[in-house]
Design an enzyme around this catalytic site. Structure first.
Site, PDB file in Angstrom:
ATOM      1  N   CYS A  32      -0.682   2.054  -4.984  1.00 47.95           N
ATOM      2  CA  CYS A  32      -1.374   3.275  -5.369  1.00 47.95           C
ATOM      3  C   CYS A  32      -0.337   4.379  -5.515  1.00 47.95           C
ATOM      4  O   CYS A  32       0.633   4.421  -4.762  1.00 47.95           O
ATOM      5  CB  CYS A  32      -2.388   3.671  -4.315  1.00 47.95           C
ATOM      6  SG  CYS A  32      -3.681   2.452  -4.095  1.00 47.95           S
ATOM      7  N   HIS A  49       0.852  -1.185   0.000  1.00 51.19           N
ATOM      8  CA  HIS A  49       0.000   0.000   0.000  1.00 51.19           C
ATOM      9  C   HIS A  49       0.885   1.232   0.000  1.00 51.19           C
ATOM     10  O   HIS A  49       1.765   1.361   0.835  1.00 51.19           O
ATOM     11  CB  HIS A  49      -0.901   0.016   1.230  1.00 51.19           C
ATOM     12  CG  HIS A  49      -1.974  -1.026   1.179  1.00 51.19           C
ATOM     13  ND1 HIS A  49      -3.077  -0.899   0.371  1.00 51.19           N
ATOM     14  CD2 HIS A  49      -2.090  -2.217   1.803  1.00 51.19           C
ATOM     15  CE1 HIS A  49      -3.845  -1.971   0.521  1.00 51.19           C
ATOM     16  NE2 HIS A  49      -3.268  -2.790   1.377  1.00 51.19           N
TER      17      HIS A  49
END
Lengths: 719, 402
Positions: B201, B159
């Site tokens: 991301c 992440h």
């Protein structure tokens, strides 16, 4: 720069420099009337706006992932569940008077699945008033002495150990079951739980142990669950259980029979435990239902308005609606649904939203009027049940141990054919399986989502940050009005001879008299303190009254009222009499009393909002207008204007409504109709409040009642 | 493995043919600025814990399998997995990890060597692996023992956000940290070329601070974009692979070790509408043209082959000083042997060696020397010519001494 500034300052008149915040405070205090009117209106309006401001719920915890796994519950498991339902509803199983046969059947079924099984015998505890047990956690220390062998309940507990888990956590599934007079619904709920249980014995993905508690509900669902939880969480190390078992051979029999018949199996006589409870689900199936579709009702309120984490409700709601096609319900105040004024209010909001949207397209806050009415009804019931502080189901017992729990009540559209029964077993089972699998994915306790919220629909909520605004607006004027009253009372008596209250006039007066006058509020404070003390005594009285044997609620209530009045008079004569005469001579004494009363109410409401917001909100709605409007009736009569007349009427009405028993009967009448109102009902209601250790009881006794008495004394003040 | 010798060192050799001894020493010790691609390493990192991040481990394991299939041996793969999904209690298939709901391929089958597992996967350990600053007790299998000829694939998934990548739910690797580590690696000659591939991301933001030459970076998404998972396995109950990695794997599934697909074909294979994000690659630090770089240069262990004329070229070059002594003993024999070797090798080198030059080698050695110098093609033959040129010198010197 600095020099020029200084010069310009010195050129001007030397003025005491006041900091902006102080100036703002003085401004607010001097305009306290307008401020209080604006704030109170805004507070009430904000309360009615809450359904509009409600947000859609969302799964906040990443780990939950509800519905990401396809349900594994198959028709095989359903037919297993069906088998149990048949066996339980079979008339042969009900032959035994104690219903032991049913428990044996259930235990046998659990054993056949390979689960660990044990019976938990408990004695129902009578709900008693323990004055010192408010806010304290239930402990194992209070074990009653007078057990009779005839009154005991048996919980059947089955435990599945997670095949790869570490056994440190557990999920609890509770099905209340009354073996003596079980309806078909209860048997069906057992069938659903059993089908899920039989699935869970086969799966490999369990990370938490599964506990299935068949709670013996012949002494109430809550009592059985609470007794089991007490045993689970606070183990007894005394030898109390052994003599009890010896005393009751019947129970011994039951244990031994089982132990012998299935030797070498996983049955055990001792109390079995699994890990820390991650969450608990209470499953019920309602017997009769006249609705058109399968519905599932969620009950979440625990004691003192505590709610389980919103994520748990979200998971159930998501799975029920999007996966199993069940309709989800939360409690509503049905009487509000048909009220026309609410509908028109909703329409007003709707049209306002339309206007706002036409002005600025990004403002989208409107909801349809019908939705608004439903939202308000749900919100009102959410507020009501939280304010009551009484758990709405057996899940409340879990909340006392900080375990998130809810009660799910499935109301199937009723029909007797087998296809329907299989369908409800399948869908209910898959819902439970989905929730368990989702909770199984949790790594920690539920902590991500809200604990403080009000529901306006199963998928909409108002969080604490929003609903506090309404409350804050409502109580904001209290300190301002108190301050302004205090200032008024002091200055007006100071300047009885003069007409101006300029600083120069004050400096002229004798400093000694100022000192005395500025301490005059202590008299009023003493009065307020005495009344609050009386409030505490009144709150304690029911403990003694409940000791009187064979007393009907009505007589108890009467005794309570009489004793209360008596104690008020006694206290007044003993403590307040020497001051009463001094008080009478003083002018504007009532203003000081009102000022101190308002301050105490402010403190009380502030404290209560931390403990139980809903109680504080409802209390504020009743008390704030009463406190703010209270003024001696004599003055109003003397003034004779329309304004004072209106105020007098308002005061009288509020003085009636805010009296706790009156408020109770009014509310009850609004909800159930006035036909069957009984004086004893209030006693019963109060009894239930203290039985559940509800802080609302303390609030009523120690904040609202004294406030009401003080306001009444202001109304009838002789000045 | 063949080492490419740059023209500079050759120049040294040729300029001072009479000081062959010195020059050969100089060759061995001189810093090699553009060493040949000699080996491949892969550092594969999954940075996130917890069951619901199953897909990150599946991503990493899939890539692990791919690079292994394309020829990087296990001892040159550093695999870092922040959590153990295979043995997670929630795993319906104990000790198995899948990256597709068809469950055809168990990624956690035999021969998975996890070098850093669980809480060992920290920012500190990650940076230690890159920069090679380990405590003495750390075994060799946990070290990135790359050198100046290494191509390194650094794959990270987890992440991330704007210029950071989360490690273990508690730490972050910032783009500065990564750039600094890469810079240190460059200074310590720990890589020749580095391909950083990140699937998080806002992955592109992680490359913002990079400034070391020879680094190529590709990320799954631009700033402000999310990287999404590809699909959910409703049997296991989690998403099993991320989109960017899924399409990367889809690209490699078609390849085998002999394919010549270029990096640009990999980079252009990402379809933003399928990824639901824009794959971003940064190539301003990278010199070679992407069209000419086969993907197997990073994802496999395929290197440019340099044909040698000597079976034990390294030996002949390194020990050229020693040869001299031998040559003084039996010059003529050696001479003939050398010549024969050259001729044998010439037969093989059809494509890059001019047969005409070989013909003239015996007739006009100096012109061939010039040609060879310009072309800088066959090092060994040049060396040999140098040796041949030495012989008269030696003869003269011995004659002078006598």
């Amino acid at each position: 720069m600095a020099e020029t500034k200084e010069k310009s300052l010195s050129d001007e008149k030397p003025k005491p420099r006041v900091r902006p915040i102080v100036r703002l405070g003085i401004f607010l205090i001097s305009h306290s009337f307008h401020v209080s009117v604006v704030c109170c209106t805004a507070g009430v309006l904000a309360l009615f706006l809450l359904p509009v401001l409600a947000k859609n719920t969302y799964i906040s915890e990443n780990a939950l992932m509800p519905g990401s796994a396809s349900p594994m519950l198959s028709n095989q498991h359903v037919s297993d569940g069906n088998r149990l339902v048949k066996d339980l509803t079979n008339p042969n199983s009900k032959s035994s008077e104690t219903g032991i046969e049913s428990h044996k059947i259930i235990a046998q079924y659990m054993l056949d699945l390979g689960a660990e099984v044990s019976f938990h015998k408990f004695h129902p505890q009578m709900n008693q008033f323990h004055p010192l047990h408010f806010f304290s956690s239930p402990d194992s220390g209070k074990i009653q002495e007078n057990y009779s062998c005839s009154s005991y309940g048996i919980n059947t507990v089955g435990i599945i150990r997670a095949p790869h888990g570490d056994g440190k956590e557990a999920i609890v599934l509770v099905t209340p079951y009354n073996a003596l007079k079980s309806g078909f619904g209860e048997a069906l709920s057992l069938g659903i739980a059993y089908s899920v249980f039989s699935l869970l014995t086969q799966v490999t993905w369990l990370a938490k142990d599964i506990i299935w508690l068949v709670a013996d509900s012949q002494y109430g669902e809550y009592a059985a669950v609470a007794a089991w939880l007490r045993e689970y969480q606070t183990p007894k190390f005394s030898s109390l259980s052994t003599p009890n078992a010896e005393m009751c051979p019947d129970v011994n029999n039951l244990f031994e029979l089982k132990g012998h018949s299935i030797s070498g199996s996983k049955f055990s006589n001792s109390f079995r435990r699994a890990g820390t409870m991650a969450s608990a689900l209470v499953l019920k199936v309602r017997d009769q239902n006249e609705q058109f579709e399968d519905t599932i009702s969620i009950y979440a309120e625990a004691s003192n308005g505590q709610m389980p984490n919103l994520d748990l409700i979200n998971v159930v709601n998501y799975l029920a609606v999007h996966r199993q096609g069940l309709r989800v319900n939360v409690e509503k105040l049905w009487s509000l649904l048909n009220s026309s004024w609410l509908k028109s209010l909703g329409e007003i909001f709707e049209s306002l939203a339309k206007v706002a949207k036409s002005l600025y397209p990004k403002w989208k806050f409107g909801i349809p009027a019908t939705e608004y009415v439903e939202g308000t009804a749900t919100l009102a019931s959410s507020l009501y049940y939280q304010a009551l502080g009484v758990p709405t189901g057996p899940h409340g017992a879990f909340r006392d141990y900080q375990v998130d729990a809810i009660t799910l009540e499935i109301s199937p559209k009723f029909s007797l054919d087998k296809v329907w029964r299989n369908d409800i077993l399948l869908r209910g089972g898959r819902l439970i399986e989905g929730v368990i699998r989702s909770v199984n994915n949790l790594l920690e306790k539920f902590h991500q989502s809200f604990f403080l919220y009000l529901l306006t629909s199963p998928s909409k909520f108002v969080s604490v940050g929003v609903y506090m605004i309404a409350f804050a607006l409502l109580i904001a004027p209290l300190p301002m009005v108190a301050a302004s009253l205090y200032v008024d009372a002091n200055s007006s008596s100071n300047c009885s001879k003069g007409d101006s209250s300029t600083p120069s006039a004050i400096t002229d007066t004798d400093e000694h008299s100022i000192a005395i006058r500025s301490w005059r509020w202590l008299n009023s404070a003493k009065l307020v303190f005495i009344v609050h003390l009386w409030g505490a005594i009144v709150s304690l009285l029911p403990y003694f009254i409940s000791q009187i044997p064979d007393c009907s609620p009505t007589t108890s209530f009467m005794i309570w009222v009489l004793l209360s009045i008596l104690s008020l008079l006694t206290l007044n004569s003993v403590l307040a009499s020497p001051l009463a005469c001094a008080k009478a001579t003083q002018e504007k004494e009532w203003a000081l009393v009102k000022s101190v009363t308002i301050s105490s109410v402010f403190i009380g409401l502030g404290l209560m909002s931390v403990i139980n917001f809903a109680t504080a909100e409802i209390g504020a709605l009743l008390m704030v207008p009463m406190c703010l409007l209270a003024q001696p009736l004599k003055l109003d009569v003397r003034a004779g204007t329309l304004r004072s007349f209106c105020r007098m009427i308002c005061n009288l009405v509020l003085g009636h409504i805010a009296f706790p028993p009156a408020a109770f009967f009014l509310l009850k009448g609004m909800l159930d109709g006035f036909g069957n109102a009984n004086v004893g009902d209030f006693w019963m209601w109060v009894e239930s409040l203290w039985a559940w250790n509800s802080a609302t009881y303390l609030f009523i006794g120690m904040v609202q009642l004294p406030c009401w008495v003080l306001c009444i004394s202001i109304l009838f003040h002789t000045c | 493995m063949e080492t490419f010798i740059n023209p500079k060192s050759l120049f040294h050799l040729l300029l001072l043919p009479c000081l062959l001894l010195y020059s050969s020493i100089a060759y061995n010790s001189s810093p090699v600025e553009a060493a040949m691609h000699t080996n491949n390493w892969a550092v594969l990192v999954c940075t996130s814990r917890f069951w619901f991040n199953y897909r990150h481990m599946a991503n990493t394991l899939s890539l692990y399998r791919t690079v292994k299939r394309l020829g990087i041996p296990d001892e040159r793969i550093i695999l870092m997995l922040a959590d153990d999904m295979a043995c997670n209690t929630r795993n319906k298939y104990p000790a198995q990890v899948f990256n597709n709901e068809n469950h055809r391929l168990n990624l956690y089958g035999d021969n998975v060597e996890v070098d850093y597992r669980g809480y060992e996967v920290t920012v500190e350990n990650f940076l230690r692996v890159l920069t090679g600053r380990h405590e003495t007790a750390v075994p060799r299998s946990k070290r990135l023992l790359s050198d100046e000829g290494s191509h390194i694939l650094l794959y990270m998934t987890g992440h991330g956000g704007d210029e950071f990548l989360k490690f273990q739910d508690s730490e972050e690797l910032q783009s500065h940290d990564l750039a600094d580590a890469v810079k240190q690696m460059k200074e310590k000659h720990r890589f020749k070329e580095l391909l950083i591939m990140v699937d998080t991301c806002q992955a592109a933001t992680l490359f913002n601070q990079l400034q070391s030459p020879g680094v190529l970076a590709i990320g799954s998404s631009m700033k402000g974009e999310n990287s999404y998972s590809h699909h959910l396995d409703s049997d296991v109950g989690v998403s099993v692979v991320d989109r960017f990695t899924y399409y990367t794997l889809a690209f490699f599934e078609r390849l085998n070790i002999y394919d010549n697909a270029s990096l640009s074909s990999l980079f252009s294979s990402y379809n933003p509408s399928l990824l639901m994000s824009t794959a971003y690659y940064r190539k301003d630090l990278y010199k070679r043209r992407l069209e000419e770089v086969p993907v197997t240069n990073f994802f496999g262990s395929v290197m440019e082959t340099i044909h040698t004329d000597a079976a034990y070229k390294a030996l002949s070059r390194r020990n050229s000083g020693r040869f001299e002594d031998e040559m003084s003993l039996d010059q003529s024999v050696h001479h003939i042997k050398r010549r024969m070797l050259i001729k044998v090798n010439d037969g093989d080198e059809i494509h890059d060696i001019n047969p005409e030059g070989e013909e003239g080698a015996s007739k006009c050695p100096w012109s061939t020397f010039r040609k060879k110098f310009q072309k800088a093609e066959n090092v060994d033959s040049l060396l040999n010519y140098g040796l041949v040129a030495m012989i008269p010198l030696l003869v003269i010197s011995t004659w002078l001494v006598q």
